[in-house]
Design an enzyme around this catalytic site. Structure first.
Site, PDB file in Angstrom:
ATOM      1  N   ASP A 258      40.838  44.915  43.486  1.00 27.87           N
ATOM      2  CA  ASP A 258      40.873  43.585  42.898  1.00 27.87           C
ATOM      3  C   ASP A 258      39.738  43.544  41.882  1.00 27.87           C
ATOM      4  OD1 ASP A 258      41.349  41.000  42.206  1.00 27.87           O
ATOM      5  OD2 ASP A 258      41.453  40.233  44.257  1.00 27.87           O
TER       6      ASP A 258
HETATM    7  C1  BGC Z   1      42.361  37.999  41.680  1.00 28.52           C
HETATM    8  C2  BGC Z   1      43.576  38.886  41.570  1.00 28.52           C
HETATM    9  C3  BGC Z   1      43.998  39.006  40.133  1.00 28.52           C
HETATM   10  C4  BGC Z   1      42.829  39.533  39.321  1.00 28.52           C
HETATM   11  C5  BGC Z   1      43.136  39.728  37.856  1.00 28.52           C
HETATM   12  C6  BGC Z   1      41.249  38.394  40.724  1.00 28.52           C
HETATM   13  O1  BGC Z   1      40.289  37.417  40.654  1.00 28.52           O
HETATM   14  O2  BGC Z   1      41.911  37.978  43.011  1.00 28.52           O
HETATM   15  O3  BGC Z   1      44.624  38.372  42.373  1.00 28.52           O
HETATM   16  O4  BGC Z   1      45.131  39.802  40.018  1.00 28.52           O
HETATM   17  O5  BGC Z   1      41.756  38.620  39.433  1.00 28.52           O
HETATM   18  O6  BGC Z   1      43.185  38.527  37.189  1.00 28.52           O
END
Ligand code: BGC
Length: 737
Positions: A258
């Site tokens: 993530d």
């Molecule tokens: C989130 C993810 C997301 C990623 C990219 C993170 O803050 O937890 O679910 O895909 O950002 O935007």
């Protein structure tokens, strides 16, 4: 207010971030010359053989916030990613579809597949090859700020609905990314909350949807979560990533972190992470060279990760043809129509006293709309999944258009500061406004949360925002025909006002077509058929997880406004800032074990306000003659369950037949019953159909932590068929030999 300010700043930052990134995609890019290499593996081998060790290291991390790196020397283009499940968030306007939780409430595999296809087409239309969704974390407690992005409390339902979504996306040349692996069941303090969860619970509740996404859905990518699981960060959790995901389940795709959820260099490389996103904070040439030199990390380790990322990209087709396909641009109306249809199918009618809904033009001449979500109806929850809706239709406008000429629709304005906080200032409900409510034939209160207060990065309250319950009570006292619509990503406190209102409707977050979808149901153009993918409790304390949960989940943002999240301003974070994040982990014990949602309420006889699987219709259905196809089964057999469904009312509609399995004798404690099959059936008024639901052999098994295996224990099982977890008929028993 500190918390609220933080939330508003976060919502702004998230949308700015989406707008700032612009993909560099070309209509006619120069692509690699693979010569006679045809298969994915041949292409992977060829690229891997051409890359230097430094170039391979570069492939371990992303670039420009949303891309997988390219390689100019070999003509490998950058490959763009975008969030996520309810539409394409990044790179300009996309269609805002209903949230994933809402789509799950349709219990319609075909609907969710079609939305997946449409979202993927929008990806291709702007050159995105990897969609950063869907999310399948289990709804463990209603406060989780991201429940709306997930698919509810049941692992079977989640697994069954995620597979067609993935199929839909991937059928269009876009990779889906199942996330957040694993146990990111709260956003209260996601960098530090250590999910302490026993093996059996992990296997039976928190992992099955991921497993199905991998094995049945053939998902191409997976995203690890922010949090530690049993003491080890998910992005370096060798047990989860190497042992279970890759070895046991046979996942051949790529695991990405993530965004900013890596916490060391050696950990992820050895622990099974293939790609650090959004950039190489820990996995870069500088950090890896010394480890390669002293042998802690080998080139083979790096090769393994690079090969997986290459495989992912090759399978999307992005090295063979332009990712950008302008023919995939949505034509005027087409995806909006789909968003509206899926939205209306998601809506769950919870209460409908004296059939006040659908509004009947013979008795209802004038309705009045009131409440913070009337005009600017929230289209989605907040955070990275939030799609900026173009020309969103609010509930008031949707109703006005739909009822034009038949029922007059008025609006009573209150303090508009309520838009961001959701709070209602009852002081602004003056006598003349009260009179308007009293004199109308019906009142529609648009209540609930919104993308600022229900969002990624923090949790939300169980009770509706301040003043909303009072507004509902006041409206109901003034007008017995008060219909309450609630935007929420899950359950919320209903007990205090439920008896006072005529109707209660769960409207989730339905995207750009919110107002039209709601109007379709309120006017009766669409007969509601949504069913809750979670249980709504009477009291917060009735949720078993509440015992090990911060008592004031809403305080999360107060804490964060002084904490690490706020220090990570802008698009790039320095390793120094990052190192501050995981200062100390704290345990969140999953002590309730398997007893999540209805597994708890039904087993322990705790009466819910609205059970799992529940939802009313404007017609009535009778389920009769439930039967099982056999009396005995072997450990590797399935069986068929049939039931006759009759639409006994006066209009067409759809019912969801739910099949639950109860293990009557077992060595280990099991939930009273568990969902193991379902089918949605559409019937004309008076129509009847025999519905068959197949149960596979897994329907009888549990995970035995001593044997480290799924076990089918001989004994008697009872099969139930019904229309919610609390409204079931016995279809008979079967002996497992
Ligand atoms: C989130 C993810 C997301 C990623 C990219 C993170 O803050 O937890 O679910 O895909 O950002 O935007």
């Amino acid at each position: 207010m500190k918390g609220q300010e933080y939330k508003e700043a976060f919502a702004r930052r998230i949308s700015e971030r989406a707008e700032k990134i612009s993909p560099t995609v070309e209509i006619d890019p120069v692509l690699p010359d693979f010569g006679d290499k045809k298969t994915t593996e041949e292409k992977v081998d060829w690229i891997a053989s051409q890359l230097t060790i430094e170039e391979k290291i570069d492939f371990l991390s992303g670039v420009d916030m949303m891309a997988i790196r390219g390689n100019e020397r070999l003509n490998l283009p950058r490959v763009w990613c975008s969030d996520a499940s309810s539409g394409v968030r990044c790179f300009g306007p996309g269609t805002s579809f209903p949230a994933l939780l809402a789509l799950t409430a349709t219990w319609n595999r075909e609907t969710i597949r079609t939305v997946g296809e449409a979202i993927a087409d929008e990806c291709r239309a702007i050159g995105v090859s990897v969609l950063l969704g869907p999310g399948v974390n289990i709804y463990r407690i209603p406060n989780c700020g991201r429940n709306f992005e997930y698919m509810g409390e049941d692992p079977y339902l989640t697994g069954e609905m995620v597979v067609p979504y993935i199929d839909g996306v991937q059928s269009r040349g876009v990779a889906a990314t199942v996330k957040h692996f694993a146990c990111n069941n709260s956003d209260y303090d996601r960098h530090r909350m250590n999910a302490v969860v026993d093996e059996r619970t992990l296997r039976e509740i928190y992992l099955p949807a991921f497993k199905k996404a991998v094995q049945k859905g053939k998902v191409m990518a997976l995203m690890s979560s922010y949090n530690p699981v049993n003491g080890t960060y998910a992005s370096e959790n060798g047990y989860l990533l190497n042992d279970i995901l890759k070895k046991e389940w046979g996942f051949t795709g790529a695991v990405m972190s993530d965004w900013v959820s890596t916490y060391s260099t050696q950990g992820p490389v050895k622990g099974g992470l293939d790609l650090e996103m959004p950039n190489g904070m820990f996995l870069n040439r500088k950090t890896l060279q010394p480890l390669l030199e002293d042998g802690t990390v080998t080139e083979a380790d790096i090769d393994e990760h690079v090969r997986r990322t290459l495989r992912l990209v090759i399978e999307t087709g992005a090295y063979d043809k332009a990712a950008l396909d302008t023919t995939k641009r949505p034509q005027p109306g087409n995806h909006r129509e789909l968003a509206r249809k899926a939205g209306a199918e998601s809506i769950v009618l919870l209460k409908n006293k004296k059939n006040i809904l659908p509004f009947d033009g013979d008795t209802i001449k004038r309705i009045v709309v009131i409440g913070p979500n009337s005009l600017a109806t929230p289209t989605g929850g907040g955070g990275s999944s939030y799609v900026h809706a173009v020309d969103p239709v609010g509930i008031y406008d949707g109703l006005k258009t739909a009822l034009d000429g038949s029922i007059e629709v008025g609006f009573v304005e209150m303090d508009t500061s309520a838009v961001a906080t959701g709070e209602v200032n009852l002081g602004t409900l003056t006598e003349d406004k009260k009179a308007a409510l009293r004199e109308a034939d019906a009142v529609v209160v648009c209540a609930g949360y919104n993308h600022v207060i229900e969002s990624e990065c923090y949790d939300r309250s169980w009770t509706l925002p301040e003043g909303q319950a009072e507004l509902i009570g006041t409206a109901a006292r003034l007008n017995p025909n008060t219909v309450v619509l609630v935007n929420a990503g899950g359950g919320f406190e209903t007990e205090s006002r439920l008896s006072e209102v005529a109707a209660l409707v769960h409207v989730f977050y339905l995207g750009a077509e919110s107002g039209n979808a709601v109007a379709d149901v309120l006017t009766g153009a669409v007969n509601p058929s949504g069913k809750l993918p979670f249980t709504i409790a009477k009291r917060w304390e009735d949720h078993p997880a509440s015992k090990n949960f911060p008592k004031d989940p809403d305080a999360t943002s107060e804490r964060l406004s002084n904490g690490p999240e706020v220090r990570r301003k802008g698009l790039e974070w320095s390793p120094e800032q990052l190192r501050n994040i995981p200062s100390e982990q704290w345990d969140i014990p999953y002590e309730e074990g398997l007893f999540v949602g209805y597994r708890h309420f039904d087993t322990r006889s705790v009466t819910p306000q609205f059970p799992f699987g529940f939802g009313l219709s404007y017609t009535t259905f009778a389920l009769t003659n439930p039967k099982v196809s056999v009396e005995t089964v072997g450990a590797n057999d399935g069986l068929e369950v049939t039931v006759t469904v009759n639409n006994s009312g006066r209009r067409e509609g759809a019912e969801v037949v739910q099949v639950y399995v109860a293990d009557l004798e077992s060595s280990l404690p099991r939930p009273e019953k568990e969902l193991k099959g379902f089918a949605k059936v559409f019937l004309q008024a008076g129509g009847e159909k025999e519905v068959t639901v197949s149960l596979d052999p897994e329907a009888f098994r549990y995970y035995d932590p001593d044997k480290k295996a799924w076990t089918a224990e001989p004994g008697t099982f009872e099969i139930f068929v019904g229309s919610s977890s609390r409204d079931v008929l016995s279809a008979g028993t079967v002996e497992l030999k």
